[in-house]
Write an enzyme that holds these catalytic residues in place. Structure first.
Site, PDB file in Angstrom:
ATOM      1  N   GLU A  61       0.851  -1.054   0.118  1.00 37.25           N
ATOM      2  CA  GLU A  61       0.018  -0.019  -0.090  1.00 37.25           C
ATOM      3  C   GLU A  61       0.936   1.094  -0.055  1.00 37.25           C
ATOM      4  OE1 GLU A  61      -4.050  -1.814   1.572  1.00 37.25           O
ATOM      5  OE2 GLU A  61      -3.091  -0.230   2.841  1.00 37.25           O
ATOM      6  N   CYS A 100      -2.007   9.033   2.696  1.00 38.92           N
ATOM      7  CA  CYS A 100      -1.735   8.488   1.186  1.00 38.92           C
ATOM      8  C   CYS A 100      -2.733   9.022   0.223  1.00 38.92           C
ATOM      9  CB  CYS A 100      -1.782   6.968   1.386  1.00 38.92           C
ATOM     10  SG  CYS A 100      -3.192   6.343   2.296  1.00 38.92           S
TER      11      CYS A 100
HETATM   12  P1  NAD Z   1       8.781   4.388   4.294  1.00 37.21           P
HETATM   13  O1  NAD Z   1       8.703   3.596   2.909  1.00 37.21           O
HETATM   14  O2  NAD Z   1       9.905   5.445   4.606  1.00 37.21           O
HETATM   15  O3  NAD Z   1       8.568   3.285   5.686  1.00 37.21           O
HETATM   16  C1  NAD Z   1       7.510   2.631   5.807  1.00 37.21           C
HETATM   17  C2  NAD Z   1       8.173   1.403   6.535  1.00 37.21           C
HETATM   18  O4  NAD Z   1       9.132   0.770   5.777  1.00 37.21           O
HETATM   19  C3  NAD Z   1       8.991   1.999   7.781  1.00 37.21           C
HETATM   20  O5  NAD Z   1       8.440   0.755   8.871  1.00 37.21           O
HETATM   21  C4  NAD Z   1      10.377   1.674   7.774  1.00 37.21           C
HETATM   22  O6  NAD Z   1      11.043   1.578   8.601  1.00 37.21           O
HETATM   23  C5  NAD Z   1      10.212   0.501   6.683  1.00 37.21           C
HETATM   24  N1  NAD Z   1      11.428   0.449   5.874  1.00 37.21           N
HETATM   25  C6  NAD Z   1      12.268   1.370   5.366  1.00 37.21           C
HETATM   26  N2  NAD Z   1      13.271   0.858   4.620  1.00 37.21           N
HETATM   27  C7  NAD Z   1      13.109  -0.609   4.676  1.00 37.21           C
HETATM   28  C8  NAD Z   1      13.657  -1.620   4.070  1.00 37.21           C
HETATM   29  N3  NAD Z   1      14.902  -1.443   3.337  1.00 37.21           N
HETATM   30  N4  NAD Z   1      13.343  -2.890   4.279  1.00 37.21           N
HETATM   31  C9  NAD Z   1      12.255  -2.835   4.994  1.00 37.21           C
HETATM   32  N5  NAD Z   1      11.458  -2.062   5.639  1.00 37.21           N
HETATM   33  C10 NAD Z   1      12.029  -0.881   5.519  1.00 37.21           C
HETATM   34  O7  NAD Z   1       7.288   5.161   4.417  1.00 37.21           O
HETATM   35  P2  NAD Z   1       6.825   6.319   5.622  1.00 37.21           P
HETATM   36  O8  NAD Z   1       7.334   7.588   5.193  1.00 37.21           O
HETATM   37  O9  NAD Z   1       6.772   5.645   6.701  1.00 37.21           O
HETATM   38  O10 NAD Z   1       5.228   6.336   4.883  1.00 37.21           O
HETATM   39  C11 NAD Z   1       4.754   7.169   4.007  1.00 37.21           C
HETATM   40  C12 NAD Z   1       4.393   6.810   2.839  1.00 37.21           C
HETATM   41  O11 NAD Z   1       3.564   5.939   2.756  1.00 37.21           O
HETATM   42  C13 NAD Z   1       3.836   7.794   1.728  1.00 37.21           C
HETATM   43  O12 NAD Z   1       4.254   7.749   0.394  1.00 37.21           O
HETATM   44  C14 NAD Z   1       2.432   7.326   1.822  1.00 37.21           C
HETATM   45  O13 NAD Z   1       1.699   7.795   0.693  1.00 37.21           O
HETATM   46  C15 NAD Z   1       2.276   6.001   2.120  1.00 37.21           C
HETATM   47  N6  NAD Z   1       1.167   5.419   2.821  1.00 37.21           N
HETATM   48  C16 NAD Z   1       0.220   4.656   1.965  1.00 37.21           C
HETATM   49  C17 NAD Z   1      -0.989   4.194   2.418  1.00 37.21           C
HETATM   50  C18 NAD Z   1      -1.763   3.428   1.619  1.00 37.21           C
HETATM   51  O14 NAD Z   1      -2.807   2.844   2.077  1.00 37.21           O
HETATM   52  N7  NAD Z   1      -1.753   3.546   0.164  1.00 37.21           N
HETATM   53  C19 NAD Z   1      -1.130   4.516   3.827  1.00 37.21           C
HETATM   54  C20 NAD Z   1      -0.320   5.185   4.498  1.00 37.21           C
HETATM   55  C21 NAD Z   1       0.708   5.722   3.974  1.00 37.21           C
END
Ligand code: NAD
Length: 452
Positions: free
Chosen positions: A226, A261
Site C-alpha cells: 500500500e 496517502c
Molecule cells: P517508508 O517507506 O519510508 O517506511 C515505511 C516502513 O518501511 C517503515 O516501517 C520503515 O522502517 C520500513 N522500511 C524502510 N526501509 C526498509 C527496508 N529497506 N526494508 C524493510 N523495511 C523498510 O514510508 P513512510 O515515510 O513511513 O510512509 C509514508 C508513505 O507511505 C507515503 O508515500 C504514503 O503515501 C504511504 N502510505 C500509503 C498508504 C496506503 O494505504 N496506500 C497508507 C499510509 C501511507
C-alpha cells in the site's frame, strides 16, 4: 533508538532496537504459537479482538497523547484516528466469520465442491507512521482473526504507538508469541525481508515498496504493497455551491498536514469558476490554525519528519522559478513546521504536480474542458484515488470510469470505508486491504472436491 518529539525537538526516550538474533528467536517462537492460535475457534479470536477494541477506547487519551508526541499530529486528530480504528475493528469482528467459514459452492450428482480459508501462517506487517492505528488494524486485525501470527514492525517514527498496540493486544488476550513487535528502522525491516515468513504486508513509500518487492518476490509468498499517491480532484463548471465544496476540498488536502496517502495532492478547476474557487479555497485554508499539536484549536501541527521541510521547500522553489504564484505560505515558520501553502499558475512541468508532496502544500491548475482534466488527472505514475466534484452524477461517472485508480470519489475525497477494498494501481501498490476481499487476503483458499 532515540525517539524525539518532532514539534519541539525534545528527546522523549530511548528504546532498545531488535537485532538479527532477537528477530530470529521471535520468529522461531511465533511459528509454534501460530499453530496453537489457529487451532482456537474463530469465535475465541474474535472475542479477544473485541476486548482489544474496548481497550483502545478506554485508553484513548494516553494513546492519542503518545501519538501526538511522536508524530506531531494534532491531538484531536490523533483521537479521531483511534476512534476510526475502533470502527474498522467493528467491521472485522462483525464480518470475518461470515467470509472465513467454509463455503459449499457446488453440490450435485454425488459431488460436493467446497472452499475453506486457511491462515497463511506467520505474516510480516511493515507499517507507516502517518496513520499507525488505521493502517495497522487494516492488516493485523484480519490477519489475527484468520489465525495467523504477526511479526509487526511499526515505523521508527511511531515506535511508541507500536509498543502501545502490542501491550493492549497482549492485555486483550493475544498470546505473547502470536503478535511480535520488531523495533527498528529500515535496516531492521531488511532483516525481516531476509527471514522465512509466509506473507509480506507493507504500507509506506513507493521506493521502499519496490525494494521489498525485489527482495521477497523469489519466495513466492503473498505480497501486498500500500504505497503513495498523487491524488487529483477536478471541479467541473456546473458546481453551484463553490463555497461549501472548497471547504471540503481544503480539508482533503490539509488534514493530517497533508500526510495522508489519499490526501488531495492536485486540484484542477474549470477556468470559468477558477478565480471564485481559489478565493473561497484560500478563505478556508487561512482559517487553519498552525501550532502546538496539543492545543485544541490546532489544525496543523509539526511535520512528523522535520527534515521533510527541505523537500517541500524545494517543490515551492521549483514551481516559483517556472512561473507559479504563491498565494499563501511557501515557507517554514519554525523548525519542523511548514506553513499551509497554496500555489496557482502551476503546470505539469513542475514537481508539485507530479511527485508526492506528503505535506501541507497544494497546486491549483486551470483547465478548459473535462477532456483536459481527464488527461491531466491521468498524467501520473500513481493510481490511488481520484475525485470529481460536479452537480451532474452522469458527467462525474463518465470521468471517474476513465480513472485508473483503486478508488474514485464523487463530491467527496480523502475517505476510506471498511466495507470497500482499499487498493492502489501502478506506483500506488499491489493487492488490497479492507472489505470482504481484504479479510480473505490473509488466507490460502483451499479447494475441496468430495465424491459422496
Ligand atoms: P517508508 O517507506 O519510508 O517506511 C515505511 C516502513 O518501511 C517503515 O516501517 C520503515 O522502517 C520500513 N522500511 C524502510 N526501509 C526498509 C527496508 N529497506 N526494508 C524493510 N523495511 C523498510 O514510508 P513512510 O515515510 O513511513 O510512509 C509514508 C508513505 O507511505 C507515503 O508515500 C504514503 O503515501 C504511504 N502510505 C500509503 C498508504 C496506503 O494505504 N496506500 C497508507 C499510509 C501511507
Amino acid at each position: 533508538m532515540k525517539i524525539f518529539n518532532p514539534a519541539t525537538g525534545q528527546f522523549i526516550k530511548d528504546i532498545e532496537e531488535d537485532t538479527i538474533e532477537s528477530i530470529s528467536e521471535k520468529i522461531g517462537y511465533s511459528r509454534i504459537s501460530q499453530e496453537e492460535w489457529a487451532a482456537k475457534t474463530i469465535d475465541h479470536r474474535i472475542e479477544v479482538i473485541k476486548t482489544f477494541s474496548k481497550l483502545l477506547k478506554s485508553n484513548i487519551e494516553l494513546l492519542a497523547n503518545d501519538l501526538t508526541s511522536e508524530v506531531g499530529k494534532p491531538v484531536q486528530q490523533a483521537e479521531s484516528e483511534i476512534k476510526g480504528a475502533v470502527q474498522r475493528i467493528k467491521f472485522f469482528v462483525e464480518h470475518c466469520k461470515q467470509y472465513l467459514q467454509n463455503e459449499t459452492v457446488f453440490e450435485a450428482h454425488g459431488v460436493r465442491e467446497m472452499i475453506s480459508y486457511e491462515p497463511l501462517g506467520l505474516v510480516c506487517n511493515i507499517s507507516a507512521w502517518n496513520y499507525p492505528f488505521l493502517v495497522g488494524v487494516n492488516v493485523f486485525i484480519p490477519a489475527l482473526i484468520a489465525g495467523n501470527a504477526v511479526i509487526y514492525k511499526a515505523s521508527e517514527f511511531a515506535t511508541i504507538t507500536g509498543q502501545n498496540i502490542h501491550r493492549l493486544l497482549l492485555e486483550a488476550g493475544v498470546p505473547k508469541n502470536v503478535f511480535q513487535p520488531v523495533i527498528g528502522k529500515g535496516d531492521i525491516g531488511e532483516v525481516l525481508l531476509k527471514s522465512e515468513l509466509d506473507g509480506y504486508f507493507f504500507t509506506g513509500s513507493h521506493k521502499t515498496g519496490l525494494h521489498i518487492s525485489e527482495m521477497v518476490s523469489h519466495k513466492l509468498v503473498p505480497l501486498q504493497l500500500e504505497l503513495g499517491g498523487k491524488d487529483p480532484v477536478y471541479i467541473a463548471d456546473d458546481i453551484k455551491d463553490i463555497k461549501s465544496i472548497s471547504g471540503s476540498i481544503a480539508d482533503g488536502a490539509f488534514y493530517n498536514n497533508g500526510q495522508s496517502c489519499c490526501a488531495i495532492e492536485r486540484i484542477y478547476v474549470h477556468e470559468s469558476i477558477h478565480d471564485k474557487f481559489v478565493t473561497e479555497f484560500l478563505k478556508h485554508v487561512k482559517k487553519f490554525k498552525v501550532g502546538d499539536p496539543f492545543l485544541e484549536e490546532t489544525y496543523l501541527g509539526s511535520l512528523a519528519r522535520p527534515q521533510h521541510v527541505d523537500f517541500l521547500q524545494s517543490q515551492v522553489i521549483n514551481a516559483k522559478t517556472q512561473g507559479a504564484t504563491v498565494e499563501m505560505g511557501g515557507k517554514s515558520p519554525q523548525r519542523g513546521y511548514f506553513s499551509p501553502t497554496v500555489l496557482t499558475n502551476v503546470s505539469h512541468s513542475m514537481s508539485i504536480m507530479k511527485f508526492e508532496s506528503f505535506g501541507p502544500i497544494i497546486g491549483i491548475q486551470k483547465v478548459s474542458s473535462d477532456e483536459e482534466a481527464i488527461h491531466l488527472m491521468q498524467d501520473t505514475d500513481y493510481g490511488l484515488t481520484a475525485s470529481v466534484f460536479s452537480d451532474n452524477e452522469a458527467r462525474a461517472n463518465t470521468i471517474l470510469k476513465q480513472m485508473k485508480t483503486g478508488t474514485v470519489y464523487w463530491n467527496c475525497s480523502d475517505r476510506v470505508s471498511p466495507y470497500l477494498p482499499w487498493s492502489g494501481r501502478n506506483n500506488s501498490g499491489l493487492g488490497l486491504t479492507l472489505s470482504h476481499l481484504g479479510i480473505r487476503n490473509f488466507t490460502h483458499p483451499k479447494a475441496w472436491h468430495m465424491k459422496m
